[in-house]
Design an enzyme around this catalytic site. Structure first.
Site, PDB file in Angstrom:
ATOM      1  N   GLN A 111       0.870  -1.202  -0.036  1.00  0.00           N
ATOM      2  CA  GLN A 111       0.079   0.124  -0.029  1.00  0.00           C
ATOM      3  C   GLN A 111       0.768   1.249  -0.201  1.00  0.00           C
ATOM      4  O   GLN A 111       0.384   2.354  -0.533  1.00  0.00           O
ATOM      5  CB  GLN A 111      -0.809  -0.082   1.225  1.00  0.00           C
ATOM      6  CG  GLN A 111      -1.945   0.975   1.163  1.00  0.00           C
ATOM      7  CD  GLN A 111      -3.251   0.331   0.501  1.00  0.00           C
ATOM      8  OE1 GLN A 111      -3.628  -0.609   0.414  1.00  0.00           O
ATOM      9  NE2 GLN A 111      -3.880   1.210  -0.518  1.00  0.00           N
ATOM     10  N   LYS A 126      -2.938  -0.602   6.841  1.00  0.00           N
ATOM     11  CA  LYS A 126      -3.597  -1.756   6.523  1.00  0.00           C
ATOM     12  C   LYS A 126      -4.445  -2.323   7.875  1.00  0.00           C
ATOM     13  O   LYS A 126      -3.519  -2.331   8.677  1.00  0.00           O
ATOM     14  CB  LYS A 126      -3.061  -2.909   5.866  1.00  0.00           C
ATOM     15  CG  LYS A 126      -4.029  -3.623   4.902  1.00  0.00           C
ATOM     16  CD  LYS A 126      -4.735  -2.942   3.683  1.00  0.00           C
ATOM     17  CE  LYS A 126      -5.771  -3.783   2.993  1.00  0.00           C
ATOM     18  NZ  LYS A 126      -6.167  -3.379   1.708  1.00  0.00           N
ATOM     19  N   GLY A 165     -12.459   0.202   3.092  1.00  0.00           N
ATOM     20  CA  GLY A 165     -12.805  -1.205   3.068  1.00  0.00           C
ATOM     21  C   GLY A 165     -11.959  -1.923   2.073  1.00  0.00           C
ATOM     22  O   GLY A 165     -10.891  -1.537   1.839  1.00  0.00           O
ATOM     23  N   ASP A 166     -12.200  -3.248   2.275  1.00  0.00           N
ATOM     24  CA  ASP A 166     -11.225  -4.302   1.479  1.00  0.00           C
ATOM     25  C   ASP A 166     -12.222  -5.465   1.648  1.00  0.00           C
ATOM     26  O   ASP A 166     -13.406  -5.471   1.923  1.00  0.00           O
ATOM     27  CB  ASP A 166      -9.984  -4.381   2.198  1.00  0.00           C
ATOM     28  CG  ASP A 166      -9.096  -5.609   1.395  1.00  0.00           C
ATOM     29  OD1 ASP A 166      -8.384  -5.041   0.238  1.00  0.00           O
ATOM     30  OD2 ASP A 166      -8.759  -6.582   1.801  1.00  0.00           O
ATOM     31  N   THR A 209     -11.842   0.875  -7.957  1.00  0.00           N
ATOM     32  CA  THR A 209     -10.637  -0.120  -8.251  1.00  0.00           C
ATOM     33  C   THR A 209     -11.114  -0.768  -9.526  1.00  0.00           C
ATOM     34  O   THR A 209     -10.147  -1.004 -10.497  1.00  0.00           O
ATOM     35  CB  THR A 209     -10.643  -1.083  -7.343  1.00  0.00           C
ATOM     36  OG1 THR A 209     -10.654  -0.204  -6.058  1.00  0.00           O
ATOM     37  CG2 THR A 209      -9.637  -1.850  -7.251  1.00  0.00           C
ATOM     38  N   ASN A 241     -16.412  -6.653  -5.005  1.00  0.00           N
ATOM     39  CA  ASN A 241     -16.695  -5.065  -5.494  1.00  0.00           C
ATOM     40  C   ASN A 241     -15.707  -5.094  -6.759  1.00  0.00           C
ATOM     41  O   ASN A 241     -16.056  -4.366  -7.791  1.00  0.00           O
ATOM     42  CB  ASN A 241     -16.305  -4.255  -4.397  1.00  0.00           C
ATOM     43  CG  ASN A 241     -15.951  -3.121  -4.834  1.00  0.00           C
ATOM     44  OD1 ASN A 241     -14.763  -2.700  -5.096  1.00  0.00           O
ATOM     45  ND2 ASN A 241     -17.171  -2.237  -4.916  1.00  0.00           N
TER      46      ASN A 241
HETATM   47  P1  NDP Z   1     -15.045  -8.691  -2.052  1.00  0.00           P
HETATM   48  O1  NDP Z   1     -14.980  -9.165  -0.443  1.00  0.00           O
HETATM   49  O2  NDP Z   1     -16.116  -7.618  -2.552  1.00  0.00           O
HETATM   50  O3  NDP Z   1     -14.822  -9.798  -3.061  1.00  0.00           O
HETATM   51  C1  NDP Z   1     -14.056 -10.720  -3.000  1.00  0.00           C
HETATM   52  C2  NDP Z   1     -14.241 -11.842  -4.089  1.00  0.00           C
HETATM   53  O4  NDP Z   1     -13.317 -12.813  -4.150  1.00  0.00           O
HETATM   54  C3  NDP Z   1     -15.699 -12.597  -3.743  1.00  0.00           C
HETATM   55  O5  NDP Z   1     -16.272 -12.806  -4.832  1.00  0.00           O
HETATM   56  C4  NDP Z   1     -14.878 -14.032  -3.049  1.00  0.00           C
HETATM   57  O6  NDP Z   1     -15.732 -14.944  -2.869  1.00  0.00           O
HETATM   58  C5  NDP Z   1     -13.812 -14.312  -4.078  1.00  0.00           C
HETATM   59  N1  NDP Z   1     -12.674 -15.008  -3.591  1.00  0.00           N
HETATM   60  C6  NDP Z   1     -11.980 -15.170  -2.322  1.00  0.00           C
HETATM   61  N2  NDP Z   1     -11.368 -16.007  -2.276  1.00  0.00           N
HETATM   62  C7  NDP Z   1     -11.166 -16.727  -3.625  1.00  0.00           C
HETATM   63  C8  NDP Z   1     -10.467 -17.503  -4.393  1.00  0.00           C
HETATM   64  N3  NDP Z   1      -9.640 -18.186  -3.780  1.00  0.00           N
HETATM   65  N4  NDP Z   1     -10.846 -17.804  -5.556  1.00  0.00           N
HETATM   66  C9  NDP Z   1     -11.745 -17.222  -6.244  1.00  0.00           C
HETATM   67  N5  NDP Z   1     -12.573 -16.256  -5.406  1.00  0.00           N
HETATM   68  C10 NDP Z   1     -12.260 -15.874  -4.421  1.00  0.00           C
HETATM   69  O7  NDP Z   1     -13.593  -7.901  -2.123  1.00  0.00           O
HETATM   70  P2  NDP Z   1     -12.981  -6.794  -3.005  1.00  0.00           P
HETATM   71  O8  NDP Z   1     -13.449  -7.112  -4.307  1.00  0.00           O
HETATM   72  O9  NDP Z   1     -13.140  -5.347  -2.302  1.00  0.00           O
HETATM   73  O10 NDP Z   1     -11.421  -7.156  -3.061  1.00  0.00           O
HETATM   74  C11 NDP Z   1     -10.724  -8.268  -3.945  1.00  0.00           C
HETATM   75  C12 NDP Z   1      -9.268  -7.900  -3.692  1.00  0.00           C
HETATM   76  O11 NDP Z   1      -9.229  -6.640  -4.436  1.00  0.00           O
HETATM   77  C13 NDP Z   1      -8.590  -8.173  -2.640  1.00  0.00           C
HETATM   78  O12 NDP Z   1      -7.301  -8.761  -2.756  1.00  0.00           O
HETATM   79  C14 NDP Z   1      -8.466  -6.677  -2.196  1.00  0.00           C
HETATM   80  O13 NDP Z   1      -7.424  -6.705  -1.273  1.00  0.00           O
HETATM   81  C15 NDP Z   1      -8.199  -6.001  -3.542  1.00  0.00           C
HETATM   82  N6  NDP Z   1      -8.381  -4.751  -3.573  1.00  0.00           N
HETATM   83  C16 NDP Z   1      -9.739  -3.992  -3.383  1.00  0.00           C
HETATM   84  C17 NDP Z   1      -9.944  -2.795  -3.471  1.00  0.00           C
HETATM   85  C18 NDP Z   1     -11.405  -2.099  -3.156  1.00  0.00           C
HETATM   86  O14 NDP Z   1     -11.536  -0.836  -3.454  1.00  0.00           O
HETATM   87  N7  NDP Z   1     -12.186  -3.016  -2.801  1.00  0.00           N
HETATM   88  C19 NDP Z   1      -8.636  -1.786  -3.767  1.00  0.00           C
HETATM   89  C20 NDP Z   1      -7.660  -2.296  -4.034  1.00  0.00           C
HETATM   90  C21 NDP Z   1      -7.522  -3.916  -3.832  1.00  0.00           C
HETATM   91  P3  NDP Z   1     -16.673 -15.638  -1.869  1.00  0.00           P
HETATM   92  O15 NDP Z   1     -17.878 -14.785  -1.967  1.00  0.00           O
HETATM   93  O16 NDP Z   1     -16.640 -17.124  -1.995  1.00  0.00           O
HETATM   94  O17 NDP Z   1     -15.899 -15.197  -0.725  1.00  0.00           O
END
Ligand code: NDP
Length: 446
Positions: A111, A126, A165-166, A209, A241
């Site tokens: 970060q 974080k 959030g994350d 993002t 997200n």
């Molecule tokens: P969410 O909680 O909204 O979504 C995570 C998604 O990933 C869910 O669909 C989850 O499925 C899925 N998932 C988790 N583990 C796995 C896996 N092993 N294989 C496939 N799918 C999986 O999180 P975000 O979208 O916010 O974050 C996703 C990534 O992006 C993270 O690494 C986060 O650190 C990064 N990020 C997010 C930002 C943001 O603004 N939100 C900014 C920058 C980075 P399930 O429902 O089954 O858990």
């Protein structure tokens, strides 16, 4: 690794042998900073690299609350305040059972560089908890968030540390956290970002993002291949997200998303994923991706999320979680002719997979550059809160696009300067580090 940096990594490995995600991120970063150590003996002398890899402060605390059955539940809470050289600590909160100090240190270290690349004055941090919001009622999530904030409020504020959030922390959780922060401190300020629109959130933050990832990818395709998203088949892992809004922008830019996943498996729809349905399943019902087949029985569901990388595509956007794309996935993608891989999640590719992409001249957008759109718009949310203003969605989106294109240009120029235009991970590490190192040096030994 460079002779000045290897001993720093070796000491981290000896001190934290069980923190494998942290060591992976630290290795990747230090390994690419060799030229900086050679060009700047003053950084070596003043131990800037040693200070950079150690967090300024880690807060670790107990979080207890009462669940719907009247039972007491106990979790771990953390905030890693990593580096404040260029601004207040800034970075998300993650609520997921896998959360521990290693994962938060890897995310915090990344970060720092990501925030530096945005060009905005934000330091790196974080935090989070091993609490799992999945399957909990809204009341339980609220009780947990209030208990978490009962400790966290002492350490945050609009000029000290601004969490967001994350994974597992979206608008609902930020709302409960902010409500408790306000109740305890009697302050209405921008101490959290990712807030809902009705109390200080920024238009465009939810999409930032995913949209930013596509703006970065578009710029890379254009500048490095004279190409674009038009007519490309795209695979996106995750359905949270980042994945949802990456899918929305990809489609808007003329690409076709053919597969998406969750932690149980992936769906493949050769006609293009119906994003409205995915939003219904994941955002409204908080359901599972396999429910997609209830409306589209001709689509395929494979109950193994890692296999998503065997789907033939031109562009891959890993948007789920760390280390979800390993060397087998990388080989499958390259064999199937992938042109570009852009990381929406943090560190989704293993080190081996990253090297494989770079060696095979795949356009590879590393997370700290490609997914910086979320924190960039969080930075814009801080500016709007400080001025007591709200900008239009169009204005925020235009600034986001501009920031993402600038990030690509800087990273690409730096990679080219250091000998391999395709080594964007190295370009991102060096470009992000230089500003932080200058600030640390200027502020003395503290
Ligand atoms: P969410 O909680 O909204 O979504 C995570 C998604 O990933 C869910 O669909 C989850 O499925 C899925 N998932 C988790 N583990 C796995 C896996 N092993 N294989 C496939 N799918 C999986 O999180 P975000 O979208 O916010 O974050 C996703 C990534 O992006 C993270 O690494 C986060 O650190 C990064 N990020 C997010 C930002 C943001 O603004 N939100 C900014 C920058 C980075 P399930 O429902 O089954 O858990």
């Amino acid at each position: 690794m460079n002779k000045h940096l290897q001993p720093i990594y070796d000491k981290l490995a000896a001190d934290y042998p069980y923190q494998k995600e942290f060591l992976q991120a630290a290795y990747e970063i230090l390994d690419s900073l060799g030229p900086v150590a050679e060009e700047h003996p003053e950084y070596v002398k003043e131990k800037v690299f040693e200070r950079f890899v150690i967090p300024e402060r880690i807060i670790s605390f107990r979080v207890s609350y009462v669940d719907d059955k009247g039972e007491v539940q106990v979790n771990h809470g953390y905030r890693v305040q990593y580096n404040s050289a260029i601004g207040p600590y800034k970075g998300g909160l993650r609520f997921h059972p896998s959360v521990n100090e290693s994962i938060l240190k890897f995310l915090g270290l990344e970060q720092i560089l990501k925030n530096s690349l945005t060009g905005l004055p934000m330091g790196g941090g974080k935090g989070g908890s091993d609490f799992d919001p999945k399957g909990k009622s809204d009341r339980e999530v609220m009780a947990f968030c209030q208990a978490f904030m009962n400790e966290l409020y002492r350490h945050i504020g609009d000029t000290t540390d601004v969490p967001a959030g994350d994974i597992g922390v979206g608008g609902r959780e930020i709302g409960y956290l902010y409500g408790q922060y306000k109740k305890i401190t009697n302050r209405v300020d921008g101490a959290l970002t990712g807030k809902p629109l009705s109390f200080g959130g920024s238009l465009g933050r939810k999409e930032a993002t995913g949209y930013g990832l596509c703006y970065f990818a578009s710029r890379a395709l254009d500048k490095m291949k004279g190409d674009s998203f038009k007519g490309k088949n795209v695979v996106i892992s995750g359905s949270g997200n980042v994945a949802i809004y990456a899918c929305e922008k990809t489609t808007e830019l003329g690409g076709k998303v053919v597969a998406m996943s969750d932690s149980n498996g992936y769906v493949y729809d050769e006609n293009g994923i119906d994003l409205d349905l995915v939003k219904q399943i994941k955002e409204v019902r908080r359901g599972r991706i396999k429910e997609y087949l209830e409306k589209y029985p001709a689509a395929q569901y494979v109950p193994d999320c890692k296999k998503i990388w065997t789907v033939k595509c031109d562009i891959a956007l890993p948007c789920a979680t760390q280390n979800e794309l390993d060397i087998d996935g990388a080989k499958a993608l390259v064999e199937n002719g992938v042109i570009g891989v852009f990381e929406g999640a943090n560190m989704p590719s293993t080190l081996e997979a990253t090297h494989y992409f770079v060696e095979h001249k795949v356009l590879f957008g590393p997370a700290k550059a490609a997914n910086a759109g979320g924190v960039a718009v969080s930075g814009l949310e801080m500016s709007q809160n400080a001025q007591h203003l709200s900008w239009s969605k169009k204005e925020v989106d235009a600034r986001l696009k501009d920031i993402m294109e600038n990030i690509f240009d800087r990273v690409y120029a730096t990679a080219t300067k250091y000998g391999d235009a395709y080594d964007l991970p190295k370009g991102a590490n060096i470009a992000g580090f230089e500003k932080v190192a200058e600030a640390m040096l200027a502020q003395g030994v503290i």
